[in-house]
Design a protein around this motif. Structure first.
Motif, short mmCIF file in Angstrom:
data_model
loop_
_atom_site.label_atom_id
_atom_site.label_comp_id
_atom_site.label_asym_id
_atom_site.label_seq_id
_atom_site.Cartn_x
_atom_site.Cartn_y
_atom_site.Cartn_z
N TYR A 22 1.85 68.11 22.38
CA TYR A 22 0.39 68.31 22.26
C TYR A 22 -0.42 67.15 22.93
CZ TYR A 22 2.63 71.03 18.57
OH TYR A 22 3.54 71.72 18.00
N LYS A 23 -0.08 66.67 24.08
CA LYS A 23 -0.47 65.58 24.75
C LYS A 23 -1.97 66.08 25.34
CE LYS A 23 3.10 64.64 27.45
NZ LYS A 23 3.70 64.00 28.38
N GLY A 24 -1.94 67.22 25.90
CA GLY A 24 -3.24 67.82 26.16
C GLY A 24 -4.19 67.99 25.23
N ILE A 25 -3.99 68.33 24.23
CA ILE A 25 -4.97 68.23 23.06
C ILE A 25 -5.57 66.94 22.70
CG2 ILE A 25 -5.45 68.87 20.60
CD1 ILE A 25 -3.46 71.34 21.20
N PHE A 26 -4.55 66.02 22.60
CA PHE A 26 -4.55 64.67 22.43
C PHE A 26 -5.53 64.01 23.17
CE2 PHE A 26 -3.72 59.99 22.37
CZ PHE A 26 -4.23 59.54 21.03
N ALA A 110 -8.25 68.77 14.06
CA ALA A 110 -7.47 69.68 12.89
C ALA A 110 -6.44 70.43 13.56
CB ALA A 110 -8.67 70.68 12.52
N VAL A 111 -6.55 70.96 14.77
CA VAL A 111 -5.44 71.55 15.70
C VAL A 111 -4.28 70.65 15.92
CG1 VAL A 111 -5.00 72.69 17.80
CG2 VAL A 111 -7.20 73.33 16.81
N LEU A 112 -4.55 69.24 16.23
CA LEU A 112 -3.56 68.34 16.49
C LEU A 112 -2.76 68.06 15.26
CD1 LEU A 112 -2.15 66.47 18.69
CD2 LEU A 112 -4.03 65.00 17.92
N GLY A 113 -3.49 67.67 13.95
CA GLY A 113 -2.94 67.54 12.89
C GLY A 113 -2.08 68.77 12.08
N GLN A 114 -2.68 69.96 12.25
CA GLN A 114 -1.94 71.08 11.66
C GLN A 114 -0.70 71.54 12.50
OE1 GLN A 114 -2.25 72.33 8.67
NE2 GLN A 114 -3.92 70.88 8.59
N SER A 115 -0.71 70.99 13.93
CA SER A 115 0.62 71.43 14.80
C SER A 115 1.58 70.33 14.54
CB SER A 115 -0.05 71.40 16.31
OG SER A 115 -0.96 72.27 16.43
N VAL A 116 1.29 69.05 14.30
CA VAL A 116 1.98 68.00 14.03
C VAL A 116 2.94 68.42 13.06
CG1 VAL A 116 2.42 65.69 13.56
CG2 VAL A 116 0.93 66.53 15.47
N ASP A 151 3.34 65.31 0.56
CA ASP A 151 3.51 64.29 1.43
C ASP A 151 3.15 64.34 3.07
OD1 ASP A 151 4.41 62.49 -0.45
OD2 ASP A 151 6.46 62.66 -0.05
N ILE A 152 3.70 65.76 3.62
CA ILE A 152 3.36 66.02 5.03
C ILE A 152 1.96 66.46 4.94
CG2 ILE A 152 3.82 67.84 6.44
CD1 ILE A 152 6.76 67.92 5.83
N GLU A 153 1.41 66.70 3.93
CA GLU A 153 -0.14 67.10 4.07
C GLU A 153 -0.98 65.86 4.33
OE1 GLU A 153 -1.96 69.66 4.31
OE2 GLU A 153 -0.55 71.08 4.17
N ALA A 154 -0.27 64.64 3.76
CA ALA A 154 -1.04 63.25 3.94
C ALA A 154 -0.56 62.91 5.24
CB ALA A 154 -0.67 62.40 2.99
N ILE A 155 0.23 63.36 5.98
CA ILE A 155 0.70 62.88 7.02
C ILE A 155 -0.18 63.47 8.25
CG2 ILE A 155 2.39 63.05 9.22
CD1 ILE A 155 4.53 62.60 6.95
N SER A 156 -0.64 64.93 7.86
CA SER A 156 -1.47 65.64 8.67
C SER A 156 -2.64 64.93 9.00
CB SER A 156 -1.61 66.93 8.32
OG SER A 156 -2.47 67.22 7.19
N ASP A 157 -3.16 64.48 7.84
CA ASP A 157 -4.52 63.74 7.62
C ASP A 157 -4.70 62.70 8.75
OD1 ASP A 157 -5.46 65.28 5.61
OD2 ASP A 157 -5.12 64.05 4.14
N ILE A 158 -3.33 62.11 9.07
CA ILE A 158 -3.56 60.82 9.79
C ILE A 158 -4.08 61.45 11.15
CG2 ILE A 158 -1.90 59.42 11.50
CD1 ILE A 158 0.02 59.09 9.15
N PHE A 159 -3.57 62.57 11.67
CA PHE A 159 -4.05 63.18 13.20
C PHE A 159 -5.29 63.82 12.90
CE2 PHE A 159 0.48 62.90 12.87
CZ PHE A 159 0.75 62.02 14.25
N THR A 160 -5.58 64.63 11.75
CA THR A 160 -6.85 65.51 11.53
C THR A 160 -8.11 64.46 11.64
OG1 THR A 160 -5.59 66.93 10.77
CG2 THR A 160 -7.70 67.29 10.35
N THR A 161 -8.11 63.54 10.76
CA THR A 161 -9.25 62.81 10.56
C THR A 161 -9.12 61.30 10.56
OG1 THR A 161 -8.91 62.85 8.16
CG2 THR A 161 -10.38 64.45 8.99
N GLY A 162 -7.81 60.88 11.02
CA GLY A 162 -7.58 59.45 11.24
C GLY A 162 -7.44 58.93 12.33
N LEU A 163 -6.41 59.27 13.30
CA LEU A 163 -5.94 58.54 14.43
C LEU A 163 -7.27 58.78 15.43
CD1 LEU A 163 -3.85 56.80 15.96
CD2 LEU A 163 -2.99 59.30 16.78
N ILE A 164 -7.79 59.92 15.85
CA ILE A 164 -8.58 59.82 16.76
C ILE A 164 -9.98 59.51 16.32
CG2 ILE A 164 -10.19 61.59 18.03
CD1 ILE A 164 -7.65 63.64 18.66
#
Length: 604
Positions: A22-26, A110-116, A151-164
């Motif tokens: 998902y590099k394009g989205i990121f 959100a798309v990135l987090g859910q895809s990951v 646990d995986i939901e918490a990981i999704s938050d890294i990409f949904t509202t964390g990293l970017i």
């Protein structure tokens, strides 16, 4: 301490590897984040110029950029009121772009987090399915559910509202610093005096949050395990009138979970006021500087209002990302802590060794155990040099007291566990050389404790195999003798049996398991205490179906009711992991040994 940071960094790098598809989205989100940071930090600059031009009546205070902006606006109109409207329009356009980019960045996150997490969860579930039964024997179901869901939901938050968002906040801070230094570097240095205190507070906060999240992780796992076990075993709780005791246990676990969360809330509640105080301190420094300028540099008074307005906006914009980054950091910390547990399962070597390459084997052949030794734990042997020979298309039976090792033998043949010594062959081919899919596709097991999924009867029988038609299922049901009771159910074969087949009786579930085995047309049939839970009428029906099912197949029967295996071509008596007697029914009776004692206990 360094090892801890290094471990967290490695975990984070592993998470980033899941971004590759998902590099394009990121990168799109990152690019828009950069534009957003520039636009947001530029808006106060326009306000500085507006104040200086339209309130202080000066040429501006931000140097070349300010003069360029004034010249740009002057190209459209020389009327002060019209120019003011143009300035306002510019700010409004910037606000529109801010809103648009914020929406797109949030959506892409959100798309990135859910895809990951879709990829991670699928990979984790497939990996768990390959585990030996030993893993599930020692790991509570609630723990596995926690890994796959929360646990995986918490990981999704890294990409949904964390990293970017964190990258965006960092870029915004850089842009704000650049504009502040550009306008007046001396004032900027004064305003940044509280920043070292903020860095110290942030480090303390980060340590406190990591400890809190680790404690929360443990408490969530305990809570999920307790709830899962007690919902599954609710009948036992009610039967023994233990509702009050179990409710008290749950209350203690619930309090532990609350206290772990409160520890995180306490750290957050302490950190935010510190940020507010430091923010106010920066503004106070700005006001103090302004007062000194009024006293000692009257010639700067005309530019002072714009600078004060601009720097107040920039200070608020400076500390707001810092406050937000604290929240993002919480999300990041929680996600990394949970990722540690998920990767621990992904790195687990509990999988069954599936290096067998042979997909075609004549399963309609002899089955043989040769000097097989097996232990669940190191050398605490459960089976000790077991030799078993099951001729093709014949039935052999295993009998013995509970814990003798009968079911273990079945688990080794199906490779739910792997033996340590000896060899098991089918038609002379070692089962370790046969692919697991091929091996298990040709062996059917009917267990005493039948597990049915929350689905229709038809789907529970076919287990998703599209090659099995409804006509085949109906024909098998008639052979087993279950068609009549199924047709009385609402929806017949489309009747939803609910979780674990709770809407069916024990006997009905057992019949369904026989249909399931029949339609798969296995070459090897295993009956593990298959009639132990049935009444006499159901047992008679099952015995008839069993005789039909065993025709032309190699079958291994484990039974406590010796009446079900007296016609077996060979009976093996298992005791403490070894075969102590073998022969047909009459031969074993004449031996006057262990089998004779078991037989007398059943019929005398």
């Amino acid at each position: 301490m360094f090892k801890k940071y290094k471990k967290d960094l490695l975990l984070f790098r592993r998470l980033l590897a899941y971004l590759k598809p998902y590099k394009g989205i990121f990168y799109t989100g990152l690019f828009l984040t950069v534009l957003l940071a520039i636009i947001e930090s530029t808006r106060p600059l326009l306000i500085v110029e507006m104040v200086n031009i339209f309130i202080e009546s000066t040429d501006g205070s931000t140097g070349g950029i300010g003069l360029w902006l004034k010249s740009f606006v002057g190209q459209f109109s020389t009327d002060p009121e019209s120019q003011l409207m143009i300035w306002v329009l510019l700010i409004f356009i910037l606000l529109l772009f801010e809103a648009l980019f914020q929406f797109i960045v949030a959506y892409l996150g959100a798309v990135l987090g859910q895809s990951v997490i879709l990829d991670v969860r699928e990979k984790l579930f497939k990996h768990i399915q390959s585990f030996r039964l030993k893993y599930f024997d020692k790991t509570p179901n609630g723990t596995v559910v926690t890994r796959l869901i929360s646990d995986i939901e918490a990981i999704s938050d890294i990409f949904t509202t964390g990293l970017i968002s964190i990258l965006g906040d960092l870029l915004k801070l850089v842009a704000i610093f650049c504009w502040m230094f550009y306008v007046n570097w001396q004032v900027t240095l004064l305003i940044l005096i509280p920043i070292p205190l903020l860095i110290i507070a942030t480090r303390i906060f980060a340590k406190a949050m990591k400890a809190a999240f680790e404690k929360e992780r443990t408490q969530v796992n305990k809570l999920n395990t307790f709830v899962q076990e007690h919902i599954s075993g609710m009948s036992i709780v009610q039967l023994f009138n233990k509702e009050k005791i179990e409710a008290e246990k749950f209350d203690e676990l619930n309090k532990g979970h609350r206290n772990a969360l409160l520890q995180a809330v306490w750290a957050t509640s302490l950190f935010f006021p510190v940020v507010e105080i430091l923010s106010s301190l920066s503004i106070a420094v700005l006001i103090l500087w302004s007062m000194l300028q009024l006293n000692y540099s009257p010639e700067l008074v005309n530019n002072l209002s714009g600078i004060i307005f601009g720097y107040i906006l920039w200070v608020n914009m400076l500390y707001r990302p810092i406050r937000q980054m604290a929240d993002r950091f919480n999300i990041l910390q929680r996600g990394v802590v949970r990722a540690d547990r998920v990767f621990a399962i992904l790195d687990s070597e509990e999988v069954v060794d599936n290096q067998g390459e042979r997909t075609y084997v004549d399963f309609n052949a002899d089955v043989e155990f040769k000097n097989v030794w097996f232990a669940y734990n190191e050398e605490d042997w459960v089976l000790k040099g077991v030799d078993i020979y099951a001729p093709k298309q014949q039935s052999i039976a295993l009998v013995g007291t509970t814990g003798a090792g009968k079911s273990t033998i079945i688990n080794l043949l199906t490779r739910f566990y792997d033996f340590q010594k000896g060899e098991i062959t089918i038609g002379g081919t070692s089962i370790k050389d046969i692919s697991l899919n091929s091996l298990r596709r040709n062996i059917a097991i009917v267990l005493q404790d039948v597990f049915l999924f929350s689905d229709t009867l038809y789907n529970n029988i076919t287990m998703g195999d599209t090659s099995i038609t409804r006509e085949m299922v109906i024909e098998a049901s008639k052979k087993v003798g279950a068609h009549e009771f199924i047709m009385k159910l609402p929806g017949n074969y489309d009747y939803d049996v609910k979780e674990r087949g709770g809407l069916l009786s024990v006997g009905q579930k057992q019949l369904v398991s026989f249909i399931r085995a029949y339609v798969y047309n296995p070459k090897i049939l295993i009956l593990d205490e298959a009639t132990a839970s049935l009444d006499s009428e159901s047992e008679a029906m099952i015995q008839k179906a069993t005789a039909e099912l065993q025709k032309g197949r190699t079958s291994i029967v484990i039974a406590h009711r010796l009446s079900t295996i007296v016609n077996s071509s060979q009976i093996l008596v298992i005791s403490k992991g070894t075969v102590i007697e073998k022969g047909n029914h009459n031969e074993l009776i004449q031996m006057n040994g262990q089998y004779k004692k078991l037989y007398d206990l059943n019929f005398v």
